[in-house]
Design a protein around this motif. Structure first.
Motif, PDB file in Angstrom:
ATOM      1  N   GLN B  33     -17.008 -20.613   7.864  1.00  9.08           N
ATOM      2  CA  GLN B  33     -16.110 -21.555   7.194  1.00  9.08           C
ATOM      3  C   GLN B  33     -15.272 -20.827   6.153  1.00  9.08           C
ATOM      4  O   GLN B  33     -15.708 -19.828   5.579  1.00  9.08           O
ATOM      5  CB  GLN B  33     -16.930 -22.658   6.523  1.00  9.08           C
ATOM      6  CG  GLN B  33     -17.835 -23.408   7.486  1.00  9.08           C
ATOM      7  CD  GLN B  33     -18.751 -24.383   6.792  1.00  9.08           C
ATOM      8  OE1 GLN B  33     -18.363 -25.044   5.829  1.00  9.08           O
ATOM      9  NE2 GLN B  33     -19.985 -24.494   7.288  1.00  9.08           N
ATOM     10  N   PRO B  92     -23.530 -20.022   7.312  1.00  9.63           N
ATOM     11  CA  PRO B  92     -24.836 -20.646   7.124  1.00  9.63           C
ATOM     12  C   PRO B  92     -25.958 -19.691   7.483  1.00  9.63           C
ATOM     13  O   PRO B  92     -25.886 -18.986   8.494  1.00  9.63           O
ATOM     14  CB  PRO B  92     -24.803 -21.842   8.080  1.00  9.63           C
ATOM     15  CG  PRO B  92     -23.780 -21.504   9.097  1.00  9.63           C
ATOM     16  CD  PRO B  92     -22.863 -20.481   8.526  1.00  9.63           C
ATOM     17  N   GLN B  95     -33.091 -20.944   7.062  1.00 14.86           N
ATOM     18  CA  GLN B  95     -34.330 -20.533   6.420  1.00 14.86           C
ATOM     19  C   GLN B  95     -35.530 -20.951   7.261  1.00 14.86           C
ATOM     20  O   GLN B  95     -35.391 -21.702   8.228  1.00 14.86           O
ATOM     21  CB  GLN B  95     -34.408 -21.173   5.030  1.00 14.86           C
ATOM     22  CG  GLN B  95     -33.187 -20.927   4.192  1.00 14.86           C
ATOM     23  CD  GLN B  95     -33.032 -19.472   3.848  1.00 14.86           C
ATOM     24  OE1 GLN B  95     -33.779 -18.925   3.050  1.00 14.86           O
ATOM     25  NE2 GLN B  95     -32.049 -18.812   4.452  1.00 14.86           N
ATOM     26  N   PHE B  99     -33.897 -25.556   7.283  1.00 15.06           N
ATOM     27  CA  PHE B  99     -32.671 -25.929   6.614  1.00 15.06           C
ATOM     28  C   PHE B  99     -31.728 -24.728   6.537  1.00 15.06           C
ATOM     29  O   PHE B  99     -32.167 -23.581   6.512  1.00 15.06           O
ATOM     30  CB  PHE B  99     -32.966 -26.438   5.190  1.00 15.06           C
ATOM     31  CG  PHE B  99     -33.388 -27.867   5.163  1.00 15.06           C
ATOM     32  CD1 PHE B  99     -34.662 -28.241   5.559  1.00 15.06           C
ATOM     33  CD2 PHE B  99     -32.505 -28.854   4.752  1.00 15.06           C
ATOM     34  CE1 PHE B  99     -35.054 -29.566   5.545  1.00 15.06           C
ATOM     35  CE2 PHE B  99     -32.895 -30.179   4.727  1.00 15.06           C
ATOM     36  CZ  PHE B  99     -34.163 -30.541   5.125  1.00 15.06           C
ATOM     37  N   GLN B 100     -30.454 -25.050   6.517  1.00 14.50           N
ATOM     38  CA  GLN B 100     -29.454 -24.008   6.395  1.00 14.50           C
ATOM     39  C   GLN B 100     -28.845 -24.041   5.001  1.00 14.50           C
ATOM     40  O   GLN B 100     -28.624 -25.107   4.437  1.00 14.50           O
ATOM     41  CB  GLN B 100     -28.331 -24.204   7.417  1.00 14.50           C
ATOM     42  CG  GLN B 100     -28.762 -23.958   8.844  1.00 14.50           C
ATOM     43  CD  GLN B 100     -27.610 -24.096   9.816  1.00 14.50           C
ATOM     44  OE1 GLN B 100     -26.678 -24.860   9.580  1.00 14.50           O
ATOM     45  NE2 GLN B 100     -27.663 -23.355  10.904  1.00 14.50           N
ATOM     46  N   LYS B 101     -28.591 -22.874   4.452  1.00 20.48           N
ATOM     47  CA  LYS B 101     -27.840 -22.791   3.207  1.00 20.48           C
ATOM     48  C   LYS B 101     -26.543 -22.056   3.500  1.00 20.48           C
ATOM     49  O   LYS B 101     -26.500 -21.139   4.322  1.00 20.48           O
ATOM     50  CB  LYS B 101     -28.627 -22.075   2.116  1.00 20.48           C
ATOM     51  CG  LYS B 101     -28.914 -20.612   2.384  1.00 20.48           C
ATOM     52  CD  LYS B 101     -29.642 -19.985   1.202  1.00 20.48           C
ATOM     53  CE  LYS B 101     -29.886 -18.510   1.413  1.00 20.48           C
ATOM     54  NZ  LYS B 101     -30.620 -17.900   0.277  1.00 20.48           N
ATOM     55  N   LEU B 102     -25.489 -22.478   2.834  1.00 22.56           N
ATOM     56  CA  LEU B 102     -24.202 -21.866   3.031  1.00 22.56           C
ATOM     57  C   LEU B 102     -24.045 -20.742   2.014  1.00 22.56           C
ATOM     58  O   LEU B 102     -24.179 -20.974   0.808  1.00 22.56           O
ATOM     59  CB  LEU B 102     -23.091 -22.901   2.857  1.00 22.56           C
ATOM     60  CG  LEU B 102     -21.754 -22.600   3.519  1.00 22.56           C
ATOM     61  CD1 LEU B 102     -21.912 -22.406   5.012  1.00 22.56           C
ATOM     62  CD2 LEU B 102     -20.770 -23.716   3.228  1.00 22.56           C
ATOM     63  N   VAL B 103     -23.802 -19.546   2.511  1.00 25.68           N
ATOM     64  CA  VAL B 103     -23.699 -18.362   1.655  1.00 25.68           C
ATOM     65  C   VAL B 103     -22.247 -17.910   1.612  1.00 25.68           C
ATOM     66  O   VAL B 103     -21.630 -17.721   2.661  1.00 25.68           O
ATOM     67  CB  VAL B 103     -24.595 -17.228   2.172  1.00 25.68           C
ATOM     68  CG1 VAL B 103     -24.479 -16.012   1.271  1.00 25.68           C
ATOM     69  CG2 VAL B 103     -26.038 -17.696   2.271  1.00 25.68           C
ATOM     70  N   PHE B 104     -21.730 -17.729   0.410  1.00 21.58           N
ATOM     71  CA  PHE B 104     -20.324 -17.416   0.204  1.00 21.58           C
ATOM     72  C   PHE B 104     -20.089 -15.935  -0.019  1.00 21.58           C
ATOM     73  O   PHE B 104     -20.953 -15.226  -0.532  1.00 21.58           O
ATOM     74  CB  PHE B 104     -19.781 -18.195  -0.999  1.00 21.58           C
ATOM     75  CG  PHE B 104     -19.608 -19.654  -0.729  1.00 21.58           C
ATOM     76  CD1 PHE B 104     -20.684 -20.516  -0.824  1.00 21.58           C
ATOM     77  CD2 PHE B 104     -18.374 -20.157  -0.355  1.00 21.58           C
ATOM     78  CE1 PHE B 104     -20.543 -21.863  -0.548  1.00 21.58           C
ATOM     79  CE2 PHE B 104     -18.218 -21.502  -0.079  1.00 21.58           C
ATOM     80  CZ  PHE B 104     -19.301 -22.357  -0.172  1.00 21.58           C
TER      81      PHE B 104
END
Lengths: 113, 114
Positions: B33, B92, B95, B99-104
């Motif tokens: 994204q 994303p 884990q 769940f997915q975490k969005l990493v920038f």
């Protein structure tokens, strides 16, 4: 349709104090993620809440804690503030456990003196 | 730690020119994204490209994805002064919780001069 709202927008604290930041997710969203963004850096993932439980956590100390309420709103608490905690704290909401588009609030700017 | 890194860190162009930003990431992804952030404000989602897509358009935005090189590019055509902002790619990470975490990434600061 209200988007993600955060409060307060700005606040100043001194070292050692505690702070609580609040977030209301976009209507229809049930997942809230918190990010810390230092000046000139990208947002760093703090933790994520879904169904009132912390589902995952980034590399932040236990001084950072949170809560999600039955209406899906969320709080971020930071204890024993350090100068390095000065940052823009962003709340983002989404639906469910998988990460599609995140909707962000305007952030809470925390300054620690 | 950052999953993605944007290049260049800063870009300065004139109105009407095209702006190209690149993003490299480290692990396998199911989507990538791009977000925009005006100074000191919240992030706004621009576009999502899935791992089985190679190119996607939205208005003046064109995004490409090369999963073999683990890289993406964002092209803004016919730039305007209002495009001045920081641009971040995000991926994303799943884990063990499911769940997915969005990493920038680290972001590209774009300045468009009139």
């Amino acid at each position: 349709d209200a988007g993600v709202t955060q409060s307060p927008t700005h606040l100043i604290k001194t070292r050692g104090q505690q702070v609580t930041l609040r977030c209301s997710p976009k209507s229809g969203h049930d997942t809230v993620s918190w990010y810390q963004q230092a000046l000139g850096q990208g947002p760093q993932f703090i933790f994520q809440y879904y169904e009132e439980e912390e589902r995952q956590r980034g590399n932040f100390p236990d001084r950072f804690s949170g809560h999600q309420f039955p209406n899906y709103s969320s709080e971020l608490n930071v204890n024993a503030l350090l100068l390095g905690d000065s940052a823009l704290y962003l709340c983002a909401s989404s639906r469910g456990s998988n990460t599609g588009e995140l909707f962000f609030g305007e952030g809470s700017r925390l300054t620690v003196l | 730690s950052q999953q993605g890194e944007e290049d260049p860190q800063a870009l300065s162009i004139q109105e009407g020119e095209n702006a190209t930003m690149n993003c490299s990431y480290k692990t396998s992804i199911n989507n990538l994204q791009w977000y925009r952030q005006n100074s000191g404000r919240g992030l706004v989602h621009l576009i999502l490209i899935r791992s089985n897509e190679r190119e996607k358009h939205s208005g003046r935005l064109r995004v490409t994805l090369d999963t073999s090189k683990k890289s993406s590019s964002l092209l803004i055509t016919a730039s305007r002064a209002a495009d001045t902002a920081s641009y971040f790619c995000a991926t994303p990470l799943t884990q063990n919780t499911g769940f997915q975490k969005l990493v920038f990434g680290t972001g590209t600061r774009l300045l468009v001069s009139p």
